[in-house]
Scaffold this motif. Structure first.
Motif, PDB file in Angstrom:
ATOM      1  N   VAL A  93       0.904  -0.988  -0.007  1.00 20.93           N
ATOM      2  CA  VAL A  93       0.050  -0.039  -0.071  1.00 20.93           C
ATOM      3  C   VAL A  93       0.942   1.379  -0.118  1.00 20.93           C
ATOM      4  CG1 VAL A  93      -1.957  -1.142   1.253  1.00 20.93           C
ATOM      5  CG2 VAL A  93      -0.033  -0.105   2.621  1.00 20.93           C
ATOM      6  N   GLY A  94       0.164   2.426  -0.489  1.00 22.07           N
ATOM      7  CA  GLY A  94       0.897   3.631  -0.437  1.00 22.07           C
ATOM      8  C   GLY A  94       0.304   4.609  -1.556  1.00 22.07           C
ATOM      9  N   ARG A  95       1.141   5.732  -1.412  1.00 22.97           N
ATOM     10  CA  ARG A  95       0.511   6.871  -2.523  1.00 22.97           C
ATOM     11  C   ARG A  95       0.981   6.355  -3.959  1.00 22.97           C
ATOM     12  NH1 ARG A  95      -2.292  10.391  -1.955  1.00 22.97           N
ATOM     13  NH2 ARG A  95      -1.277  12.255  -2.824  1.00 22.97           N
ATOM     14  N   PRO A  96       0.168   7.075  -4.843  1.00 28.61           N
ATOM     15  CA  PRO A  96       0.354   6.619  -6.246  1.00 28.61           C
ATOM     16  C   PRO A  96       1.725   6.687  -6.702  1.00 28.61           C
ATOM     17  CG  PRO A  96      -1.438   7.971  -6.237  1.00 28.61           C
ATOM     18  CD  PRO A  96      -0.814   7.775  -4.870  1.00 28.61           C
ATOM     19  N   ASN A  97       2.408   5.945  -7.476  1.00 25.27           N
ATOM     20  CA  ASN A  97       3.723   5.911  -8.122  1.00 25.27           C
ATOM     21  C   ASN A  97       4.933   5.771  -6.886  1.00 25.27           C
ATOM     22  OD1 ASN A  97       2.953   6.446 -10.558  1.00 25.27           O
ATOM     23  ND2 ASN A  97       2.838   8.646 -10.242  1.00 25.27           N
ATOM     24  N   ALA A  98       4.609   5.142  -5.856  1.00 26.67           N
ATOM     25  CA  ALA A  98       5.285   4.704  -4.714  1.00 26.67           C
ATOM     26  C   ALA A  98       6.293   3.506  -5.282  1.00 26.67           C
ATOM     27  CB  ALA A  98       4.542   4.572  -3.288  1.00 26.67           C
ATOM     28  N   GLY A  99       5.722   2.824  -6.095  1.00 27.68           N
ATOM     29  CA  GLY A  99       6.939   1.752  -6.609  1.00 27.68           C
ATOM     30  C   GLY A  99       6.388   0.329  -6.127  1.00 27.68           C
ATOM     31  N   LYS A 100       5.002   0.230  -6.029  1.00 32.28           N
ATOM     32  CA  LYS A 100       4.222  -0.992  -5.683  1.00 32.28           C
ATOM     33  C   LYS A 100       4.227  -2.065  -6.780  1.00 32.28           C
ATOM     34  CE  LYS A 100       0.517   1.102  -4.606  1.00 32.28           C
ATOM     35  NZ  LYS A 100       0.915   2.339  -4.878  1.00 32.28           N
ATOM     36  N   SER A 101       3.670  -1.597  -7.690  1.00 31.84           N
ATOM     37  CA  SER A 101       3.745  -2.538  -8.870  1.00 31.84           C
ATOM     38  C   SER A 101       5.118  -3.051  -9.319  1.00 31.84           C
ATOM     39  CB  SER A 101       3.284  -2.013 -10.190  1.00 31.84           C
ATOM     40  OG  SER A 101       1.693  -1.903  -9.803  1.00 31.84           O
ATOM     41  N   THR A 102       6.233  -2.094  -9.260  1.00 33.63           N
ATOM     42  CA  THR A 102       7.707  -2.460  -9.528  1.00 33.63           C
ATOM     43  C   THR A 102       7.991  -3.303  -8.580  1.00 33.63           C
ATOM     44  OG1 THR A 102       7.759  -0.151 -10.583  1.00 33.63           O
ATOM     45  CG2 THR A 102       9.642  -1.357 -10.142  1.00 33.63           C
ATOM     46  N   LEU A 103       7.843  -3.152  -7.350  1.00 35.03           N
ATOM     47  CA  LEU A 103       8.217  -4.353  -6.332  1.00 35.03           C
ATOM     48  C   LEU A 103       7.783  -5.633  -6.543  1.00 35.03           C
ATOM     49  CD1 LEU A 103       9.786  -4.891  -3.822  1.00 35.03           C
ATOM     50  CD2 LEU A 103       8.049  -3.913  -2.368  1.00 35.03           C
ATOM     51  N   LEU A 104       6.366  -5.699  -6.742  1.00 29.97           N
ATOM     52  CA  LEU A 104       5.676  -7.022  -7.027  1.00 29.97           C
ATOM     53  C   LEU A 104       6.288  -7.905  -8.473  1.00 29.97           C
ATOM     54  CD1 LEU A 104       2.038  -7.960  -7.211  1.00 29.97           C
ATOM     55  CD2 LEU A 104       3.352  -8.351  -9.211  1.00 29.97           C
ATOM     56  N   LEU A 162       4.678   1.487   1.501  1.00 30.37           N
ATOM     57  CA  LEU A 162       5.850   1.858   0.644  1.00 30.37           C
ATOM     58  C   LEU A 162       5.736   3.309   0.482  1.00 30.37           C
ATOM     59  CD1 LEU A 162       5.639  -1.083  -0.223  1.00 30.37           C
ATOM     60  CD2 LEU A 162       5.997  -0.319  -2.635  1.00 30.37           C
ATOM     61  N   VAL A 163       7.005   3.840   0.596  1.00 33.32           N
ATOM     62  CA  VAL A 163       7.316   5.120   0.571  1.00 33.32           C
ATOM     63  C   VAL A 163       8.405   5.637  -0.224  1.00 33.32           C
ATOM     64  CG1 VAL A 163       7.798   7.441   1.866  1.00 33.32           C
ATOM     65  CG2 VAL A 163       6.367   5.777   3.036  1.00 33.32           C
ATOM     66  N   ASP A 164       8.184   6.609  -1.422  1.00 36.52           N
ATOM     67  CA  ASP A 164       9.179   6.984  -2.261  1.00 36.52           C
ATOM     68  C   ASP A 164      10.073   7.744  -1.564  1.00 36.52           C
ATOM     69  OD1 ASP A 164      10.610   8.338  -4.393  1.00 36.52           O
ATOM     70  OD2 ASP A 164       8.815   8.781  -5.446  1.00 36.52           O
ATOM     71  N   ALA A 165      11.587   7.286  -1.692  1.00 36.18           N
ATOM     72  CA  ALA A 165      12.548   7.751  -0.864  1.00 36.18           C
ATOM     73  C   ALA A 165      12.639   9.224  -1.625  1.00 36.18           C
ATOM     74  CB  ALA A 165      13.805   6.925  -1.182  1.00 36.18           C
ATOM     75  N   THR A 166      12.308   9.763  -2.693  1.00 29.15           N
ATOM     76  CA  THR A 166      12.766  11.075  -3.358  1.00 29.15           C
ATOM     77  C   THR A 166      11.862  11.979  -3.319  1.00 29.15           C
ATOM     78  OG1 THR A 166      11.785  10.453  -5.503  1.00 29.15           O
ATOM     79  CG2 THR A 166      14.006   9.466  -5.224  1.00 29.15           C
ATOM     80  N   LYS A 167      10.671  11.907  -2.530  1.00 29.61           N
ATOM     81  CA  LYS A 167       9.511  12.678  -2.475  1.00 29.61           C
ATOM     82  C   LYS A 167       9.487  12.848  -1.001  1.00 29.61           C
ATOM     83  CE  LYS A 167       7.584  11.671  -7.151  1.00 29.61           C
ATOM     84  NZ  LYS A 167       6.352  11.236  -7.452  1.00 29.61           N
TER      85      LYS A 167
END
Length: 361
Positions: free
Chosen positions: A76-87, A156-161
């Motif tokens: 779970v997380g905000r949009p574009n946090a990288g969830k699908s990429t991690l899956l 999931l939290v985006d480290a760049t934002k």
């Protein structure tokens, strides 16, 4: 297809929650219906399920080694946090679409990850956001429904934002979950050390996490560590699904999603959000898979942009989608695309359900 092939009749479609006897609203499931969620389970699996429901688990009866762990983890997380990429990184193959556009993930997707001593079902959810239409509200409902129905929640939290109010809102729901909570700081490959340190400090203020990890899904950094950490918090249990189970998306859904991904990558402004795709033709002919998909938009002007000058845009979308589909289905693909206008479909609950974006799907 490969050993991790896609099963269009996946047993995952038959399991919509962990209790198996209740639906998402807590109502008892009607076993008299034609649809039987237990139909594909053998006697050992049913015995193991009942044993677990009664507070115990017999590894010998289930046919798995002593100490075998299994369960569900929601990303779970905000949009574009990288969830699908991690899956995709955990699964070892791209099965969930990705793009820089918000609301890329509209369908909950489950992928089975088998490792020695464990089986993990990873649930990818739509990014949580402030909804602007009925579609957005359905996506939020779909994501939030998973938080209370899994063994582990990975936030999931985006480290760049910088962490903002949106992250804090998601964190409130994560904190209220009874599941194990893991902080996953993503995109470590493009973040500097100061950003990583700052994000970790801010995230710790939001939730009392049981574990935290910094990962880069694109570089494979700490992906297996994530799998290992999740496995360590899963209960002992049976293999809920066969080793060759892939994801719970039908073949038609995968076609629709990979076509939509190419639209997201090649269009801007309002078009990506206004697009819905249906695969309405799927036919094997010898060594050729013939597909037809219809791309729906809300206005005539959007249709013109998608088709492009002399059809160049729709041709590019088709070529790129076909390449991905040939990889997934491991055969030659002929893909035909149409573009149609369906005004206001994002506010129409019937159309949202037709596209498979309803929280009840």
């Amino acid at each position: 297809m490969s050993d991790q092939s896609i099963n269009s009749h996946s047993a995952l479609n038959d399991v919509d929650d962990r209790s198996l006897l209740e639906d998402a609203d807590g109502d008892l499931f009607d076993v008299e219906q034609d649809f039987d969620p237990f139909a594909e389970l053998d006697d050992d699996e049913l015995d193991a399920m009942l044993a677990k429901a009664e507070g115990g688990f017999d590894a010998t009866a289930s046919g798995v080694p002593e100490g075998f762990r299994s369960g569900f983890v929601a990303l779970v997380g905000r949009p574009n946090a990288g969830k699908s990429t991690l899956l995709n990184a955990c699964f070892g193959q791209k099965v969930a679409i990705t793009s820089p556009v918000a609301q890329t993930t509209r369908r909950r997707m489950r992928a089975v990850i088998n490792r020695e001593g464990c089986q993990i079902v990873i649930v990818d959810t739509p990014g949580l956001h402030k909804p602007k239409d009925s579609l957005g509200s359905e996506l939020n409902k779909s994501a939030l429904s998973e938080i209370g129905d899994v063994d582990v929640v990975a936030f999931l939290v985006d480290a760049t934002k910088p962490i903002g109010r949106g992250d804090a809102w998601v964190a409130e729901h994560v904190a209220a979950s009874r599941a194990t909570k893991i902080l996953v700081l993503t995109k470590a490959d493009i973040a500097n050390p100061q950003q990583v340190t700052s994000q970790l400090e801010e995230a710790r203020k939001l939730v009392d996490f049981d574990e935290e990890l910094v990962v880069s899904s694109t570089e494979g950094f700490n992906v297996e560590a994530f799998v290992s950490v999740v496995a360590s918090y899963l209960p002992e249990g049976p293999k809920w699904f066969p080793d060759d189970m892939g994801v719970d998306a039908s073949d038609e859904t995968l076609v629709s999603e990979f076509v939509r991904e190419k639209v997201l990558l090649h269009t801007r402004e309002e078009i990506p959000h206004a697009v819905g795709v249906l695969c309405d033709g799927f036919e094997y002919k010898r060594d050729l898979l013939k597909l037809h998909a219809t791309i729906y938009v809300e206005r005539e002007g959007q249709k013109g942009i998608l088709i492009g000058k002399r059809g160049e845009m729709i041709k590019r979308i088709g070529i790129e989608a076909r390449r991905d589909l040939e990889r997934i289905f491991d055969t030659r693909v002929y893909l035909e695309l149409d573009v149609k206008v369906k005004q206001g479909w994002r506010e129409d609950q019937g159309q949202i359900r037709r596209f498979g974006y309803s929280a009840d799907e």
